[in-house]
Enzyme design. Sequence first.
Site, PDB file in Angstrom:
ATOM      1  CE  LYS A 293      -4.399  -1.334   2.065  1.00 57.71           C
ATOM      2  NZ  LYS A 293      -5.347  -1.075   3.168  1.00 57.71           N
ATOM      3  CD  GLU A 381     -19.664  -5.517   6.476  1.00 63.58           C
ATOM      4  OE1 GLU A 381     -18.868  -4.632   6.124  1.00 63.58           O
ATOM      5  OE2 GLU A 381     -19.798  -6.603   5.858  1.00 63.58           O
ATOM      6  NE  ARG A 409     -21.599  -6.272   2.146  1.00 67.09           N
ATOM      7  CZ  ARG A 409     -20.352  -6.435   1.730  1.00 67.09           C
ATOM      8  NH1 ARG A 409     -19.404  -5.677   2.236  1.00 67.09           N
ATOM      9  NH2 ARG A 409     -20.050  -7.356   0.854  1.00 67.09           N
TER      10      ARG A 409
END
Length: 643
Positions: A293, A381, A409
């Site tokens: 990253k 989730e 979700r």
Amino acid sequence: MKANEEGASTSLLSQVNSPSDLRKLQLEQLPQLCEEIREFIISNLSVNPGHFASSMGAVDLIVALHYVFNTPDDHLVWDVGHQAYAHKILTGRKDSFSSLRTLGGISGFPTPLESESDTFIAGHAGNSISAALGMAIADKSTPGHENRKTVAIVGDASISGGLAFEGLNNASNHPNNLLIILNDNDMSIDNNVGALHSYLSDLTTSAGYNRIRNKMAGFFRKKGILTESRKRAIIRFSNSVKSLVSKKQNIFEGLNIRYFGPMDGHDVVKLVKVLRDIKDMEGPRLLHVCTVKGKGYKPAEENPTTWHAPGKFNPDTGERLSKPSKDDAPLWQDVFGQTLVELAKSDRSVTGITAGMLSGTSIGKLFKEMPDRAFDVGISEGHAVTFAGGLAAGGKKPFVAIYSSFLQRSYDNIIHDVAIQGLPVTFCIDRAGIVGEDGVTHHGLFDLAYLNCIPGMSIASPADEETLRNLMHTALSFNAPLAIRYPRGKATTPHWKTPMRDIEKGKGRQVLESGNAKTAILTLGPSLHDALKAARALKNEGIEVDVYDMIWMKPLDSEILRKAASAYSTVITVEDGSVIGGFGSTIANILNDNNKNVKVINLGVPDKWVGHGSVSQLKEICGYDTAAIVDAVKKESSKSASL
């Protein structure tokens, strides 16, 4: 960017406006192009903030994919869009990239409404494998599309989600030629793997190896020796041998999905070679690439979490330019995080749960203080909610902090695993309402509506930090599910650490009383501040209004509703969410059902998708900012005056 002998710049990026332009370059030019794309991203995002670290890390992979595959005819399916900025730059949006995430500009996430190169919407994690598999299977049975290639690009965090696993399982059980790219930016390439592993990786991805392999498979299939069940067993055996030699195991070996890698995701030349070797293979396969990253920008490489979305920054020094001062009001999420720590210190049953958002929700504050009582379950989730239900069933007081748009979700889990059993789980719904530049996939517009219909669910929304703290304190005495919603960004008060107390369930408050007002404004959450600004503006024009902070949507304050129905001719509701099924429509239904002679006007988000822009711009467009409240009151006042 390099210079030629005459000193003029020789930018490759200036020559690339589409994937077909990219494929005209020589292979050895690609590293320079990747460097120029990174410089372009740094230059743009330093003044117009966006998702930085992930997109910097995926540049080489994106260049290689567009170089090898015949995009946009071949399909690239992105998982989330944090990593896809280079994709946008290479697919005709370079000149409009400076408008990223601004009103009327290009979206921060891939969307088919913007470009044919964006094959599927990519705002929430974990959907790319399922969507790409559907496309790949559809193409196999569509004349003219049989040879189209489909690639799903998924991150290491996204692939841990339940939907991604369901997609992998389905991919292993239905004939398809899907290629999955696992962009792993949380693992470094292990130098101890050794030369044998590198040799094995090169061998198994080479075109020659796979031609021989396919010929042998065809021969044994004709002889009736290679059946489908035996083929799966051979693939599993092959993956097991690779795991033995490389001293690495992977979950794909038992799914009949051919696995290649891991390999350096920043060696664009090698990536092109490998992708060329495996792109025409039959059957599902996965290429594991390791990236960093923030690649190419040292501050982001060293601190990728901070540089996920750093805001404006000095590109030369890496200094972030939006540092809060000590006197600033806090972020809503920080009020939640600090308050949770205080509650946990006073009550050993308090636990905190989030789904891949330790810093984003500030659950990280509890994790730092009490790591055994804070849980980050990853981008899962549904699991987070059911896990919280299990903790509650075991006598704990779990606080589940999830963004509103992501909590969608876990809807079945909320109903089946928490609400039916009446378990004391507190849902701390972050980023509720309009969130701004992240746009349509991230606005938290529907939680009021989708929670309101659940029996036994209580719903509240604070207008200020003190009320948020008090609601969280109140949750400790709740023996049923409670949802507390609050927005993205800054709250209102610099000095907010007040002593906590319980708030009576279903009781709001009158904030402004004029004495002779014919209009009442009923607000939920921070919309109170817009209503108070509107009231001051109206008073300057000689129009009086009364303002109420309802605090609770469920149960609603029945005393305030009785007063609203009897003392006013007009009731205006204001909410930062969908007006359909939300706060205002619930009040209108109650008043209409009781045949009350009062007109109810609901201000909030209308029945349409809302794009990206600043919060103030989008609230104006949706018609529930301060000016819209003023206009609504004046319109009704003029009607009353004319009667």
